[in-house]
Design a protein around this motif. Structure first.
Motif, PDB file in Angstrom:
ATOM      1  N   GLU A   1      14.109  30.090  82.753  1.00 38.00           N
ATOM      2  CA  GLU A   1      12.671  30.333  82.659  1.00 38.00           C
ATOM      3  C   GLU A   1      12.357  31.790  83.010  1.00 38.00           C
ATOM      4  OE1 GLU A   1      10.167  27.598  84.787  1.00 38.00           O
ATOM      5  OE2 GLU A   1       8.499  28.183  83.500  1.00 38.00           O
ATOM      6  N   ASN A   2      11.606  32.444  82.111  1.00 35.48           N
ATOM      7  CA  ASN A   2      11.211  33.859  82.278  1.00 35.48           C
ATOM      8  C   ASN A   2      12.393  34.830  82.333  1.00 35.48           C
ATOM      9  OD1 ASN A   2       8.502  33.151  82.322  1.00 35.48           O
ATOM     10  ND2 ASN A   2       8.579  32.746  84.519  1.00 35.48           N
ATOM     11  N   LYS A   3      13.570  34.370  82.001  1.00 37.54           N
ATOM     12  CA  LYS A   3      14.726  35.273  82.003  1.00 37.54           C
ATOM     13  C   LYS A   3      14.899  35.852  80.601  1.00 37.54           C
ATOM     14  CE  LYS A   3      15.901  34.522  86.213  1.00 37.54           C
ATOM     15  NZ  LYS A   3      15.532  35.539  87.188  1.00 37.54           N
ATOM     16  N   LYS A   4      15.324  37.120  80.568  1.00 41.31           N
ATOM     17  CA  LYS A   4      15.445  37.790  79.282  1.00 41.31           C
ATOM     18  C   LYS A   4      16.659  37.276  78.500  1.00 41.31           C
ATOM     19  CE  LYS A   4      14.734  42.364  79.283  1.00 41.31           C
ATOM     20  NZ  LYS A   4      13.667  42.621  78.314  1.00 41.31           N
ATOM     21  N   CYS A   5      16.387  36.745  77.303  1.00 38.02           N
ATOM     22  CA  CYS A   5      17.449  36.259  76.424  1.00 38.02           C
ATOM     23  C   CYS A   5      17.334  37.012  75.104  1.00 38.02           C
ATOM     24  CB  CYS A   5      17.288  34.760  76.152  1.00 38.02           C
ATOM     25  SG  CYS A   5      17.483  33.738  77.638  1.00 38.02           S
ATOM     26  N   LEU A   6      18.463  37.425  74.562  1.00 33.00           N
ATOM     27  CA  LEU A   6      18.471  38.165  73.300  1.00 33.00           C
ATOM     28  C   LEU A   6      19.187  37.352  72.239  1.00 33.00           C
ATOM     29  CD1 LEU A   6      18.055  40.837  71.673  1.00 33.00           C
ATOM     30  CD2 LEU A   6      20.314  41.536  72.514  1.00 33.00           C
ATOM     31  N   VAL A   7      18.518  37.153  71.103  1.00 32.07           N
ATOM     32  CA  VAL A   7      19.168  36.496  69.970  1.00 32.07           C
ATOM     33  C   VAL A   7      19.343  37.549  68.879  1.00 32.07           C
ATOM     34  CG1 VAL A   7      18.992  34.667  68.229  1.00 32.07           C
ATOM     35  CG2 VAL A   7      18.147  34.265  70.562  1.00 32.07           C
ATOM     36  N   ILE A   8      20.573  37.743  68.443  1.00 34.94           N
ATOM     37  CA  ILE A   8      20.853  38.727  67.390  1.00 34.94           C
ATOM     38  C   ILE A   8      21.102  37.958  66.110  1.00 34.94           C
ATOM     39  CG2 ILE A   8      22.310  40.680  66.699  1.00 34.94           C
ATOM     40  CD1 ILE A   8      23.058  40.645  69.881  1.00 34.94           C
TER      41      ILE A   8
ATOM     42  N   SER B   1      12.171  30.662  78.150  1.00 37.66           N
ATOM     43  CA  SER B   1      12.836  31.938  78.420  1.00 37.66           C
ATOM     44  C   SER B   1      12.066  33.063  77.721  1.00 37.66           C
ATOM     45  CB  SER B   1      14.287  31.889  77.977  1.00 37.66           C
ATOM     46  OG  SER B   1      14.348  31.746  76.587  1.00 37.66           O
ATOM     47  N   ASP B   2      12.361  34.263  78.119  1.00 36.59           N
ATOM     48  CA  ASP B   2      11.691  35.458  77.591  1.00 36.59           C
ATOM     49  C   ASP B   2      12.583  36.002  76.451  1.00 36.59           C
ATOM     50  OD1 ASP B   2      10.671  37.958  77.150  1.00 36.59           O
ATOM     51  OD2 ASP B   2      10.838  38.644  79.226  1.00 36.59           O
TER      52      ASP B   2
END
Ligand SMILES: C[C@@]1(CC(=O)O)c2cc3[nH]c(cc4nc(cc5[nH]c(cc(n2)[C@H]1CCC(=O)O)[C@@](C)(CC(=O)O)[C@@H]5CCC(=O)O)C(CC(=O)O)=C4CCC(=O)O)c(CCC(=O)O)c3CC(=O)O
Ligand SMILES: NC(=O)C1=CN([C@@H]2O[C@H](COP(=O)(O)OP(=O)(O)OC[C@H]3O[C@@H](n4cnc5c(N)ncnc54)[C@H](O)[C@@H]3O)[C@@H](O)[C@H]2O)C=CC1
Length: 145
Positions: free
Chosen positions: A10-17, A35-36
């Motif tokens: 929750e609220n943690k930075k996640c990156l989808v490429i 998530s962020d």
């Protein structure tokens, strides 16, 4: 070896490429846990990604992004070599990474999830056969309903 745990994103930075069907599936899953999410894709091929809302979409080729900013990275392009490079970097740098074009070259696998307010169940086949995971999840659903 993969240790099954529950992690708070929750609220943690996640990156989808990547911005195709599979990226969409992964983004939907991550968004269920608030998530962020940032998405980097040369082209958003799956328009439903834009409808999820509250995600930062950057339509560009993946280049020199600072992956260290993220708690979790999902390498979801259709370029297996690129996904592998991203996964290798993350593994070396202790960043959680999921790779959609591999069974093992990652440190986080998604599984088939079944949950309600009382429990969370995840089925994984050690990466070997995700269709079986889905099938077993659906069987468990029938047992406990
Ligand atoms: C290793 C892993 C990494 C990861 O993605 O995390 C992985 C890898 C790969 N999946 C591939 C294919 C498909 N995956 C699905 C579905 C799911 N895949 C999921 C997880 C995982 N898949 C991880 C292991 C999980 C475990 O340990 O059991 C689920 C459980 C969860 C989720 O994705 O969130 C979700 C179902 C749950 C749900 O729907 O709720 C479907 C069917 C469908 O979409 O209905 C197809 C098409 C199959 C077909 O048609 O044959 C390919 C081949 C690509 C190719 O070669 O074309 C690779 C790459 C490879 O095997 O090398
Ligand atoms: N893990 C899983 O559950 C599954 C994985 N797959 C695999 O996932 C891969 C992706 O599938 P789809 O989403 O259907 O593909 P797709 O072709 O629809 O989308 C690929 C996306 O990657 C982006 N991309 C490619 N190179 C890029 C780069 N250098 N920088 C930024 N973005 C880039 C494209 O712009 C596009 O948005 C396929 O290789 C497929 O075999 C397929 C089924 C299930």
């Amino acid at each position: 070896m993969f240790f099954p745990v529950c992690i708070d994103i929750e609220n943690k930075k996640c990156l989808v490429i990547g911005g195709g069907k599979i990226a969409y599936k992964k983004i939907k899953t991550l968004s269920r846990y608030n998530s962020d999410i940032t998405v980097i894709a040369e082209e958003i091929k799956e328009e439903k990604i834009r409808e999820i809302g509250n995600i930062d979409i950057r339509e560009k080729r993946f280049s020199d992004e600072n992956l260290r900013e993220y708690m979790l990275v999902v390498a979801a392009t259709d370029d297996k070599e690129l996904n592998e490079e991203i996964a290798e970097f993350c593994i070396k740098n202790n960043i959680l990474v999921n790779n959609v074009t591999s069974k093992n070259k990652m440190n986080v696998r998604f599984g088939a999830i079944l949950e309600d307010e009382d429990y969370q169940i995840l089925v994984s086949s050690h990466g070997k056969n995700c269709k079986n995971s889905k099938k077993l999840r659906d069987e468990i659903k029938n047992i406990i309903k």
